[in-house]
Design an enzyme around this catalytic site. Structure first.
Site, PDB file in Angstrom:
ATOM      1  N   LYS A 260     -99.490 166.288 -27.138  1.00 26.93           N
ATOM      2  CA  LYS A 260     -98.768 166.709 -28.052  1.00 26.93           C
ATOM      3  C   LYS A 260     -99.001 165.974 -29.410  1.00 26.93           C
ATOM      4  CE  LYS A 260     -94.825 167.024 -24.569  1.00 26.93           C
ATOM      5  NZ  LYS A 260     -94.334 168.559 -25.052  1.00 26.93           N
ATOM      6  N   ASP A 271     -87.890 164.522 -20.149  1.00 26.51           N
ATOM      7  CA  ASP A 271     -88.433 165.435 -19.358  1.00 26.51           C
ATOM      8  C   ASP A 271     -88.243 165.663 -18.006  1.00 26.51           C
ATOM      9  OD1 ASP A 271     -89.620 168.067 -20.158  1.00 26.51           O
ATOM     10  OD2 ASP A 271     -91.733 167.379 -19.873  1.00 26.51           O
ATOM     11  N   ASP A 330    -100.056 171.039 -21.346  1.00 28.85           N
ATOM     12  CA  ASP A 330     -98.507 170.890 -21.797  1.00 28.85           C
ATOM     13  C   ASP A 330     -97.728 171.793 -21.277  1.00 28.85           C
ATOM     14  OD1 ASP A 330     -96.652 169.343 -22.975  1.00 28.85           O
ATOM     15  OD2 ASP A 330     -96.877 170.270 -24.915  1.00 28.85           O
ATOM     16  N   GLU A 332     -96.798 171.992 -18.121  1.00 26.55           N
ATOM     17  CA  GLU A 332     -96.884 171.299 -16.972  1.00 26.55           C
ATOM     18  C   GLU A 332     -95.741 171.753 -16.125  1.00 26.55           C
ATOM     19  OE1 GLU A 332     -94.279 168.962 -18.511  1.00 26.55           O
ATOM     20  OE2 GLU A 332     -95.798 169.645 -19.591  1.00 26.55           O
ATOM     21  N   ARG A 334     -93.871 174.057 -15.425  1.00 33.45           N
ATOM     22  CA  ARG A 334     -93.843 175.229 -14.176  1.00 33.45           C
ATOM     23  C   ARG A 334     -94.727 174.967 -13.419  1.00 33.45           C
ATOM     24  NH1 ARG A 334     -95.748 178.799 -19.508  1.00 33.45           N
ATOM     25  NH2 ARG A 334     -94.220 177.136 -20.357  1.00 33.45           N
TER      26      ARG A 334
END
Length: 495
Positions: A260, A271, A330, A332, A334
Protein backbone atom coordinates in the site's frame (compact mmCIF):
# COMPACT_ATOMS: atom_id res chain seq x y z
CA UNK A 1 -13.14 -1.92 28.31
CA UNK A 2 -14.52 1.41 29.54
CA UNK A 3 -18.19 2.34 29.49
CA UNK A 4 -20.50 3.57 32.25
CA UNK A 5 -22.22 1.35 34.77
CA UNK A 6 -25.97 1.55 34.05
CA UNK A 7 -28.95 1.66 36.38
CA UNK A 8 -32.67 2.24 35.85
CA UNK A 9 -34.90 3.85 38.45
CA UNK A 10 -38.53 4.91 38.55
CA UNK A 11 -37.93 7.59 41.18
CA UNK A 12 -38.19 11.24 40.06
CA UNK A 13 -34.96 12.41 38.46
CA UNK A 14 -34.94 15.61 40.52
CA UNK A 15 -34.50 13.46 43.63
CA UNK A 16 -31.32 11.99 42.22
CA UNK A 17 -28.05 11.91 44.13
CA UNK A 18 -26.07 12.24 40.88
CA UNK A 19 -23.38 14.82 40.15
CA UNK A 20 -25.30 16.18 37.15
CA UNK A 21 -28.81 15.94 35.73
CA UNK A 22 -29.24 15.43 31.98
CA UNK A 23 -32.72 16.07 30.63
CA UNK A 24 -33.70 15.30 27.03
CA UNK A 25 -36.33 17.69 25.65
CA UNK A 26 -38.05 18.40 22.33
CA UNK A 27 -38.19 21.94 20.91
CA UNK A 28 -39.95 24.39 23.20
CA UNK A 29 -41.73 26.07 20.31
CA UNK A 30 -43.21 22.84 18.93
CA UNK A 31 -46.97 22.56 18.57
CA UNK A 32 -47.03 20.11 21.50
CA UNK A 33 -44.44 22.02 23.50
CA UNK A 34 -43.63 20.27 26.80
CA UNK A 35 -45.20 21.53 29.98
CA UNK A 36 -42.26 22.46 32.20
CA UNK A 37 -44.31 23.58 35.19
CA UNK A 38 -42.66 20.85 37.28
CA UNK A 39 -39.30 22.48 36.53
CA UNK A 40 -39.61 26.08 37.80
CA UNK A 41 -37.50 28.53 35.86
CA UNK A 42 -36.29 25.96 33.31
CA UNK A 43 -38.22 27.30 30.32
CA UNK A 44 -36.96 30.84 30.87
CA UNK A 45 -33.40 29.59 31.30
CA UNK A 46 -33.61 27.60 28.08
CA UNK A 47 -35.07 30.49 26.10
CA UNK A 48 -32.40 32.79 27.46
CA UNK A 49 -29.60 30.66 26.00
CA UNK A 50 -31.39 30.05 22.69
CA UNK A 51 -32.09 26.34 23.19
CA UNK A 52 -33.69 25.00 20.03
CA UNK A 53 -34.34 21.37 20.93
CA UNK A 54 -32.61 20.29 17.74
CA UNK A 55 -31.47 16.68 17.81
CA UNK A 56 -28.19 16.34 19.70
CA UNK A 57 -27.83 20.04 20.60
CA UNK A 58 -27.04 20.38 24.28
CA UNK A 59 -26.49 23.20 26.78
CA UNK A 60 -25.33 23.59 30.36
CA UNK A 61 -27.76 25.66 32.44
CA UNK A 62 -28.02 27.43 35.74
CA UNK A 63 -31.58 26.84 36.97
CA UNK A 64 -31.52 26.87 40.79
CA UNK A 65 -35.32 26.89 41.07
CA UNK A 66 -35.51 23.64 39.10
CA UNK A 67 -32.67 21.73 40.74
CA UNK A 68 -29.81 22.24 43.15
CA UNK A 69 -27.59 20.03 40.95
CA UNK A 70 -25.65 20.99 37.83
CA UNK A 71 -28.00 20.67 34.86
CA UNK A 72 -27.61 19.93 31.17
CA UNK A 73 -30.37 19.71 28.56
CA UNK A 74 -30.09 17.94 25.23
CA UNK A 75 -32.48 18.26 22.31
CA UNK A 76 -34.29 15.27 20.87
CA UNK A 77 -35.85 16.93 17.85
CA UNK A 78 -39.59 16.80 17.27
CA UNK A 79 -41.38 13.46 17.76
CA UNK A 80 -38.28 11.62 18.97
CA UNK A 81 -38.10 7.93 18.19
CA UNK A 82 -35.68 5.41 19.69
CA UNK A 83 -32.87 6.33 17.30
CA UNK A 84 -33.20 10.07 18.02
CA UNK A 85 -33.25 9.59 21.78
CA UNK A 86 -30.33 7.14 21.63
CA UNK A 87 -28.26 9.63 19.65
CA UNK A 88 -29.25 12.63 21.77
CA UNK A 89 -28.37 11.07 25.10
CA UNK A 90 -25.25 9.51 23.62
CA UNK A 91 -24.07 12.86 22.26
CA UNK A 92 -24.51 14.54 25.62
CA UNK A 93 -22.81 11.79 27.65
CA UNK A 94 -19.94 11.78 25.14
CA UNK A 95 -19.46 15.55 25.48
CA UNK A 96 -20.04 15.96 29.23
CA UNK A 97 -16.87 15.26 31.20
CA UNK A 98 -15.82 15.59 34.80
CA UNK A 99 -19.00 14.17 36.38
CA UNK A 100 -18.72 10.74 37.98
CA UNK A 101 -22.48 10.05 38.03
CA UNK A 102 -25.05 11.43 35.62
CA UNK A 103 -28.81 11.05 35.99
CA UNK A 104 -30.76 10.97 32.72
CA UNK A 105 -34.44 11.55 32.04
CA UNK A 106 -36.57 12.08 28.96
CA UNK A 107 -39.83 13.07 30.67
CA UNK A 108 -41.71 13.99 27.48
CA UNK A 109 -40.76 10.97 25.36
CA UNK A 110 -42.52 7.61 25.23
CA UNK A 111 -41.75 5.94 28.58
CA UNK A 112 -40.85 2.72 26.78
CA UNK A 113 -37.90 4.49 25.17
CA UNK A 114 -35.88 4.45 28.40
CA UNK A 115 -33.99 1.54 26.83
CA UNK A 116 -32.88 3.76 23.94
CA UNK A 117 -31.70 6.43 26.39
CA UNK A 118 -29.78 3.84 28.38
CA UNK A 119 -28.15 2.38 25.28
CA UNK A 120 -27.17 5.84 24.06
CA UNK A 121 -25.60 6.63 27.43
CA UNK A 122 -23.58 3.43 27.45
CA UNK A 123 -22.37 3.93 23.89
CA UNK A 124 -21.60 7.63 24.28
CA UNK A 125 -19.73 7.03 27.51
CA UNK A 126 -17.12 4.69 26.04
CA UNK A 127 -13.52 5.79 26.32
CA UNK A 128 -10.40 3.86 25.35
CA UNK A 129 -7.83 3.69 28.13
CA UNK A 130 -5.04 4.69 25.79
CA UNK A 131 -1.44 5.79 25.97
CA UNK A 132 -1.61 9.53 26.69
CA UNK A 133 0.75 10.75 29.40
CA UNK A 134 -2.02 12.91 30.84
CA UNK A 135 -5.44 11.34 30.81
CA UNK A 136 -8.28 13.50 29.47
CA UNK A 137 -11.18 14.41 31.74
CA UNK A 138 -13.21 11.24 32.24
CA UNK A 139 -16.71 10.67 31.01
CA UNK A 140 -19.31 9.49 33.50
CA UNK A 141 -18.48 6.21 35.18
CA UNK A 142 -22.10 5.67 36.21
CA UNK A 143 -25.35 6.63 34.51
CA UNK A 144 -28.76 6.31 36.14
CA UNK A 145 -31.71 6.46 33.75
CA UNK A 146 -34.97 7.62 35.33
CA UNK A 147 -38.36 6.79 33.86
CA UNK A 148 -41.91 5.75 34.57
CA UNK A 149 -41.98 2.39 32.79
CA UNK A 150 -41.75 -0.78 34.84
CA UNK A 151 -38.18 -1.99 35.39
CA UNK A 152 -37.08 -4.76 33.04
CA UNK A 153 -33.95 -6.52 34.25
CA UNK A 154 -33.61 -8.59 31.08
CA UNK A 155 -33.77 -5.50 28.88
CA UNK A 156 -31.19 -3.71 31.01
CA UNK A 157 -28.86 -6.72 30.93
CA UNK A 158 -29.10 -6.88 27.14
CA UNK A 159 -28.21 -3.17 26.93
CA UNK A 160 -25.22 -3.69 29.22
CA UNK A 161 -23.98 -6.72 27.27
CA UNK A 162 -24.47 -4.91 23.98
CA UNK A 163 -22.42 -2.00 25.29
CA UNK A 164 -19.78 -4.43 26.53
CA UNK A 165 -19.64 -6.01 23.07
CA UNK A 166 -19.20 -2.64 21.39
CA UNK A 167 -16.50 -1.71 23.90
CA UNK A 168 -14.70 -5.01 23.33
CA UNK A 169 -14.50 -4.37 19.59
CA UNK A 170 -13.32 -0.79 20.05
CA UNK A 171 -10.72 -1.83 22.61
CA UNK A 172 -9.29 -4.56 20.36
CA UNK A 173 -9.26 -2.37 17.27
CA UNK A 174 -7.67 0.55 19.12
CA UNK A 175 -4.69 -1.47 20.39
CA UNK A 176 -1.59 -0.88 18.23
CA UNK A 177 -0.71 -3.78 15.96
CA UNK A 178 2.70 -4.20 17.57
CA UNK A 179 0.93 -5.60 20.65
CA UNK A 180 -1.84 -7.47 18.87
CA UNK A 181 -0.71 -10.11 16.41
CA UNK A 182 -2.72 -13.21 15.47
CA UNK A 183 -1.69 -15.20 18.56
CA UNK A 184 -2.48 -12.21 20.79
CA UNK A 185 -5.98 -11.85 19.34
CA UNK A 186 -6.54 -15.57 19.82
CA UNK A 187 -5.50 -15.33 23.47
CA UNK A 188 -7.70 -12.28 24.10
CA UNK A 189 -10.63 -14.03 22.43
CA UNK A 190 -10.29 -16.94 24.84
CA UNK A 191 -9.97 -14.58 27.81
CA UNK A 192 -13.04 -12.57 26.77
CA UNK A 193 -15.34 -15.60 27.04
CA UNK A 194 -13.77 -17.04 30.17
CA UNK A 195 -16.50 -18.03 32.61
CA UNK A 196 -19.14 -18.26 29.89
CA UNK A 197 -20.51 -21.52 28.40
CA UNK A 198 -18.32 -21.12 25.32
CA UNK A 199 -15.80 -23.60 23.94
CA UNK A 200 -12.66 -22.28 22.27
CA UNK A 201 -10.45 -24.02 19.73
CA UNK A 202 -7.31 -22.33 18.41
CA UNK A 203 -5.51 -23.69 15.34
CA UNK A 204 -1.86 -22.67 15.04
CA UNK A 205 0.12 -22.65 11.81
CA UNK A 206 0.90 -26.38 12.01
CA UNK A 207 -2.75 -27.32 12.51
CA UNK A 208 -3.77 -24.96 9.72
CA UNK A 209 -1.28 -26.63 7.40
CA UNK A 210 -2.39 -30.15 8.35
CA UNK A 211 -6.05 -29.31 7.76
CA UNK A 212 -5.55 -27.40 4.50
CA UNK A 213 -6.31 -23.76 5.36
CA UNK A 214 -4.33 -22.49 2.39
CA UNK A 215 -5.90 -19.03 2.30
CA UNK A 216 -5.06 -18.09 5.89
CA UNK A 217 -1.59 -19.61 5.58
CA UNK A 218 -0.90 -17.89 2.26
CA UNK A 219 -1.80 -14.47 3.59
CA UNK A 220 0.13 -14.91 6.83
CA UNK A 221 3.28 -16.57 5.53
CA UNK A 222 5.14 -13.30 5.00
CA UNK A 223 4.99 -12.34 8.67
CA UNK A 224 7.17 -13.36 11.61
CA UNK A 225 3.88 -13.65 13.54
CA UNK A 226 2.18 -16.80 12.20
CA UNK A 227 -1.55 -16.97 11.55
CA UNK A 228 -4.28 -18.45 13.70
CA UNK A 229 -7.85 -19.63 13.30
CA UNK A 230 -10.08 -19.36 16.36
CA UNK A 231 -13.35 -21.25 16.56
CA UNK A 232 -15.72 -20.36 19.37
CA UNK A 233 -18.97 -22.16 20.04
CA UNK A 234 -21.92 -21.28 22.23
CA UNK A 235 -24.41 -24.15 22.03
CA UNK A 236 -27.18 -24.00 24.64
CA UNK A 237 -29.45 -26.98 25.19
CA UNK A 238 -32.61 -26.73 23.14
CA UNK A 239 -31.26 -24.27 20.58
CA UNK A 240 -33.44 -24.34 17.48
CA UNK A 241 -31.22 -22.24 15.24
CA UNK A 242 -27.50 -22.12 14.42
CA UNK A 243 -25.91 -18.84 13.33
CA UNK A 244 -22.31 -19.03 12.08
CA UNK A 245 -20.26 -15.81 12.11
CA UNK A 246 -17.00 -15.49 10.16
CA UNK A 247 -14.70 -12.51 10.72
CA UNK A 248 -11.74 -11.12 8.83
CA UNK A 249 -8.86 -10.67 11.25
CA UNK A 250 -5.91 -9.07 9.49
CA UNK A 251 -3.95 -7.77 12.46
CA UNK A 252 -2.01 -5.41 10.22
CA UNK A 253 -2.37 -4.97 6.48
CA UNK A 254 0.61 -3.60 4.60
CA UNK A 255 -0.84 -4.95 1.37
CA UNK A 256 1.86 -7.62 1.29
CA UNK A 257 4.09 -7.46 -1.76
CA UNK A 258 1.36 -5.40 -3.43
CA UNK A 259 2.43 -2.76 -0.94
CA UNK A 260 0.00 0.00 0.00
CA UNK A 261 1.04 3.65 -0.29
CA UNK A 262 2.24 5.07 3.02
CA UNK A 263 -0.90 7.11 3.65
CA UNK A 264 -3.16 4.12 2.93
CA UNK A 265 -1.27 1.99 5.43
CA UNK A 266 -2.09 4.29 8.34
CA UNK A 267 -4.95 2.80 10.32
CA UNK A 268 -4.51 -0.73 9.03
CA UNK A 269 -4.52 -2.04 12.59
CA UNK A 270 -8.28 -1.68 12.08
CA UNK A 271 -8.29 -4.52 9.56
CA UNK A 272 -9.15 -7.08 12.22
CA UNK A 273 -12.45 -5.39 13.12
CA UNK A 274 -14.49 -8.16 11.50
CA UNK A 275 -12.94 -10.82 13.70
CA UNK A 276 -13.44 -8.63 16.78
CA UNK A 277 -17.07 -8.15 15.78
CA UNK A 278 -17.97 -11.83 15.51
CA UNK A 279 -16.21 -12.53 18.80
CA UNK A 280 -18.18 -9.77 20.53
CA UNK A 281 -21.54 -10.88 19.11
CA UNK A 282 -21.02 -14.47 20.24
CA UNK A 283 -19.96 -13.21 23.67
CA UNK A 284 -23.15 -11.17 23.95
CA UNK A 285 -25.33 -14.13 22.97
CA UNK A 286 -23.70 -16.31 25.62
CA UNK A 287 -23.88 -13.58 28.26
CA UNK A 288 -27.66 -13.21 27.94
CA UNK A 289 -28.20 -16.99 27.58
CA UNK A 290 -29.76 -16.63 24.13
CA UNK A 291 -31.54 -19.82 22.97
CA UNK A 292 -29.50 -19.83 19.75
CA UNK A 293 -26.37 -21.79 18.85
CA UNK A 294 -23.68 -19.40 17.68
CA UNK A 295 -20.29 -20.27 16.26
CA UNK A 296 -17.67 -17.64 15.51
CA UNK A 297 -14.65 -18.13 13.26
CA UNK A 298 -11.81 -15.62 13.64
CA UNK A 299 -9.52 -15.78 10.59
CA UNK A 300 -6.31 -14.17 11.83
CA UNK A 301 -3.21 -13.27 9.83
CA UNK A 302 -0.58 -10.54 9.54
CA UNK A 303 -0.25 -9.40 5.91
CA UNK A 304 3.43 -8.45 5.65
CA UNK A 305 6.02 -8.31 2.84
CA UNK A 306 9.11 -10.52 3.13
CA UNK A 307 11.07 -13.13 1.23
CA UNK A 308 8.46 -15.67 2.37
CA UNK A 309 5.41 -13.65 1.32
CA UNK A 310 2.94 -14.76 -1.33
CA UNK A 311 3.84 -13.20 -4.67
CA UNK A 312 1.40 -11.77 -7.22
CA UNK A 313 0.74 -14.66 -9.58
CA UNK A 314 1.14 -17.40 -6.95
CA UNK A 315 -1.65 -19.96 -6.63
CA UNK A 316 -3.11 -20.95 -3.26
CA UNK A 317 -5.24 -24.02 -2.59
CA UNK A 318 -8.01 -23.16 -0.16
CA UNK A 319 -9.76 -25.38 2.37
CA UNK A 320 -12.34 -26.79 -0.05
CA UNK A 321 -9.70 -27.52 -2.70
CA UNK A 322 -10.44 -24.44 -4.81
CA UNK A 323 -7.29 -22.99 -6.36
CA UNK A 324 -6.94 -19.21 -6.41
CA UNK A 325 -4.47 -17.16 -8.42
CA UNK A 326 -3.42 -14.27 -6.22
CA UNK A 327 -3.11 -11.29 -8.55
CA UNK A 328 -3.20 -8.74 -5.75
CA UNK A 329 -1.81 -9.59 -2.31
CA UNK A 330 -3.71 -6.58 -0.96
CA UNK A 331 -6.96 -8.41 -1.71
CA UNK A 332 -6.15 -10.74 1.15
CA UNK A 333 -9.25 -10.50 3.31
CA UNK A 334 -11.34 -12.57 0.92
CA UNK A 335 -8.71 -15.33 1.02
CA UNK A 336 -8.83 -15.78 4.80
CA UNK A 337 -12.61 -15.40 4.85
CA UNK A 338 -13.00 -18.06 2.17
CA UNK A 339 -11.29 -20.62 4.42
CA UNK A 340 -13.48 -19.56 7.34
CA UNK A 341 -16.67 -19.77 5.29
CA UNK A 342 -15.79 -23.27 4.09
CA UNK A 343 -15.08 -24.39 7.66
CA UNK A 344 -18.34 -22.89 8.91
CA UNK A 345 -20.28 -24.43 6.02
CA UNK A 346 -19.17 -27.94 6.96
CA UNK A 347 -21.32 -27.68 10.08
CA UNK A 348 -24.44 -26.86 8.03
CA UNK A 349 -25.62 -23.85 10.06
CA UNK A 350 -28.94 -22.18 9.35
CA UNK A 351 -27.23 -18.99 8.23
CA UNK A 352 -23.67 -17.73 7.73
CA UNK A 353 -22.74 -14.08 8.22
CA UNK A 354 -19.27 -12.85 7.34
CA UNK A 355 -18.00 -9.47 8.54
CA UNK A 356 -14.99 -7.70 7.07
CA UNK A 357 -13.29 -4.40 6.43
CA UNK A 358 -13.03 -5.79 2.94
CA UNK A 359 -12.92 -3.25 0.12
CA UNK A 360 -12.00 0.37 -0.39
CA UNK A 361 -14.59 0.33 -3.16
CA UNK A 362 -17.39 0.23 -0.59
CA UNK A 363 -16.44 3.75 0.54
CA UNK A 364 -16.83 4.97 -3.04
CA UNK A 365 -20.22 3.29 -3.31
CA UNK A 366 -21.75 4.03 0.10
CA UNK A 367 -19.57 6.53 1.92
CA UNK A 368 -18.40 6.11 5.48
CA UNK A 369 -21.56 5.41 7.48
CA UNK A 370 -23.42 2.71 5.57
CA UNK A 371 -22.46 -0.95 5.81
CA UNK A 372 -22.58 -2.73 2.47
CA UNK A 373 -24.79 -5.83 2.62
CA UNK A 374 -24.84 -8.65 0.08
CA UNK A 375 -26.16 -12.19 0.06
CA UNK A 376 -29.39 -14.14 -0.13
CA UNK A 377 -32.43 -11.88 -0.19
CA UNK A 378 -34.35 -13.35 2.79
CA UNK A 379 -31.31 -13.46 5.04
CA UNK A 380 -30.31 -9.97 3.94
CA UNK A 381 -33.84 -8.70 4.65
CA UNK A 382 -33.61 -10.11 8.18
CA UNK A 383 -30.30 -8.37 8.74
CA UNK A 384 -31.54 -5.06 7.33
CA UNK A 385 -34.55 -5.18 9.65
CA UNK A 386 -32.23 -5.72 12.62
CA UNK A 387 -30.01 -2.86 11.44
CA UNK A 388 -33.01 -0.54 11.14
CA UNK A 389 -34.03 -1.38 14.70
CA UNK A 390 -30.48 -0.75 15.90
CA UNK A 391 -30.27 2.53 14.00
CA UNK A 392 -27.20 1.41 12.05
CA UNK A 393 -27.21 2.49 8.37
CA UNK A 394 -26.94 -0.43 5.94
CA UNK A 395 -27.65 -0.90 2.26
CA UNK A 396 -28.08 -3.98 0.09
CA UNK A 397 -25.90 -4.29 -3.00
CA UNK A 398 -26.38 -6.77 -5.85
CA UNK A 399 -24.39 -9.84 -6.76
CA UNK A 400 -24.71 -9.57 -10.55
CA UNK A 401 -24.56 -12.78 -12.50
CA UNK A 402 -22.78 -11.19 -15.44
CA UNK A 403 -19.72 -10.57 -13.23
CA UNK A 404 -19.22 -14.22 -12.28
CA UNK A 405 -17.10 -14.89 -15.36
CA UNK A 406 -14.66 -12.22 -14.17
CA UNK A 407 -13.69 -14.54 -11.29
CA UNK A 408 -12.14 -17.01 -13.73
CA UNK A 409 -8.35 -17.37 -13.87
CA UNK A 410 -6.51 -18.79 -16.89
CA UNK A 411 -4.40 -21.02 -14.63
CA UNK A 412 -6.56 -21.62 -11.53
CA UNK A 413 -10.19 -21.98 -10.54
CA UNK A 414 -10.49 -18.34 -9.47
CA UNK A 415 -8.54 -15.11 -9.36
CA UNK A 416 -8.73 -12.90 -6.29
CA UNK A 417 -8.78 -9.50 -8.00
CA UNK A 418 -9.45 -7.61 -11.23
CA UNK A 419 -6.20 -5.85 -11.99
CA UNK A 420 -6.69 -2.49 -13.68
CA UNK A 421 -10.48 -2.64 -13.50
CA UNK A 422 -11.97 -0.92 -10.43
CA UNK A 423 -15.59 -1.30 -11.56
CA UNK A 424 -17.77 -3.06 -9.01
CA UNK A 425 -14.89 -4.00 -6.74
CA UNK A 426 -17.10 -4.67 -3.73
CA UNK A 427 -19.46 -6.78 -5.82
CA UNK A 428 -16.55 -8.81 -7.20
CA UNK A 429 -15.39 -9.52 -3.65
CA UNK A 430 -18.91 -10.57 -2.65
CA UNK A 431 -19.16 -12.94 -5.61
CA UNK A 432 -15.77 -14.40 -4.71
CA UNK A 433 -16.95 -15.15 -1.17
CA UNK A 434 -20.27 -16.61 -2.33
CA UNK A 435 -18.32 -19.28 -4.23
CA UNK A 436 -17.25 -20.77 -0.88
CA UNK A 437 -20.63 -20.87 0.86
CA UNK A 438 -21.56 -24.52 1.29
CA UNK A 439 -24.81 -26.47 1.01
CA UNK A 440 -27.46 -27.15 3.61
CA UNK A 441 -26.79 -30.88 3.28
CA UNK A 442 -24.30 -33.31 1.82
CA UNK A 443 -26.36 -33.84 -1.34
CA UNK A 444 -24.93 -32.14 -4.43
CA UNK A 445 -28.28 -30.53 -5.26
CA UNK A 446 -28.92 -29.25 -1.72
CA UNK A 447 -29.60 -25.51 -1.63
CA UNK A 448 -26.86 -23.14 -0.59
CA UNK A 449 -26.77 -22.13 3.07
CA UNK A 450 -28.39 -18.71 3.53
CA UNK A 451 -25.58 -16.18 3.68
CA UNK A 452 -25.03 -12.50 4.45
CA UNK A 453 -21.84 -10.56 3.67
CA UNK A 454 -21.16 -7.32 5.58
CA UNK A 455 -18.51 -4.97 4.22
CA UNK A 456 -17.66 -2.54 7.03
CA UNK A 457 -14.59 -0.97 5.43
CA UNK A 458 -16.38 2.39 5.41
CA UNK A 459 -18.64 2.14 8.44
CA UNK A 460 -16.13 0.47 10.76
CA UNK A 461 -14.05 3.61 11.31
CA UNK A 462 -15.04 7.24 11.78
CA UNK A 463 -12.45 9.89 10.95
CA UNK A 464 -14.55 13.05 11.07
CA UNK A 465 -16.07 15.11 13.85
CA UNK A 466 -17.95 13.13 16.51
CA UNK A 467 -21.73 12.89 16.16
CA UNK A 468 -24.42 11.32 18.30
CA UNK A 469 -22.79 8.66 20.45
CA UNK A 470 -20.12 8.09 17.78
CA UNK A 471 -16.61 9.31 18.53
CA UNK A 472 -13.56 9.37 16.28
CA UNK A 473 -11.96 5.99 15.71
CA UNK A 474 -13.45 2.49 15.51
CA UNK A 475 -17.24 2.41 15.54
CA UNK A 476 -17.96 -1.29 16.10
CA UNK A 477 -20.35 -1.02 13.15
CA UNK A 478 -22.78 -3.95 12.78
CA UNK A 479 -22.26 -5.28 16.33
CA UNK A 480 -25.62 -4.01 17.61
CA UNK A 481 -27.37 -5.06 14.42
CA UNK A 482 -25.91 -8.56 14.56
CA UNK A 483 -26.91 -9.00 18.19
CA UNK A 484 -30.48 -8.15 17.21
CA UNK A 485 -30.18 -10.43 14.17
CA UNK A 486 -29.04 -13.36 16.32
CA UNK A 487 -31.74 -12.72 18.93
CA UNK A 488 -34.53 -12.20 16.38
CA UNK A 489 -37.79 -14.08 16.83
CA UNK A 490 -36.87 -17.67 16.09
CA UNK A 491 -40.22 -18.30 14.43
CA UNK A 492 -39.70 -15.59 11.81
CA UNK A 493 -37.88 -16.17 8.53
CA UNK A 494 -37.20 -12.44 8.28
CA UNK A 495 -38.17 -9.47 10.35
Amino acid sequence: MSFPDLEYRTSPVRESDADLLLVALPPLEAEDSPDLSDWPGLRDALLAVGFTGAAGAWVRLYAPEATRLPLAVVGTGTDPDAAALRDAVGAAIRALTGFATVAVAAPYADPALWTAAAEGAALGGYRFDGYKTESPKPRAGRVVVHGTAEPDDAALKLIVETAASVALVKDLVNIPAEWLGPADVAQRAAESVSGLPVSVEILDEEALREQGFGGILGVGQGSDRPPRLVRLEYAPDGATRHVALVGKGITFDTGGLSLKPAASMVGMKYDMAGAATVLAVLRAAASVAAPVKVTAWLCLADNMPSGRATRPGDVLRLLDGTTVEVLNTDAEGRLVLADGIVAASREHPDVIVDVATLTGAILIALGTRHTGVMGDDEAVAAYLAAAAEAGEPAWQLPLPGHMVEELDSPIADLQNAKIGDPAGGSLFAGLFLRHFVGRTGDEEDAPRIPWVHLDIAGSGTHKGAPYGFTDKGPTAASVRSLIRFVLADLDEEAR
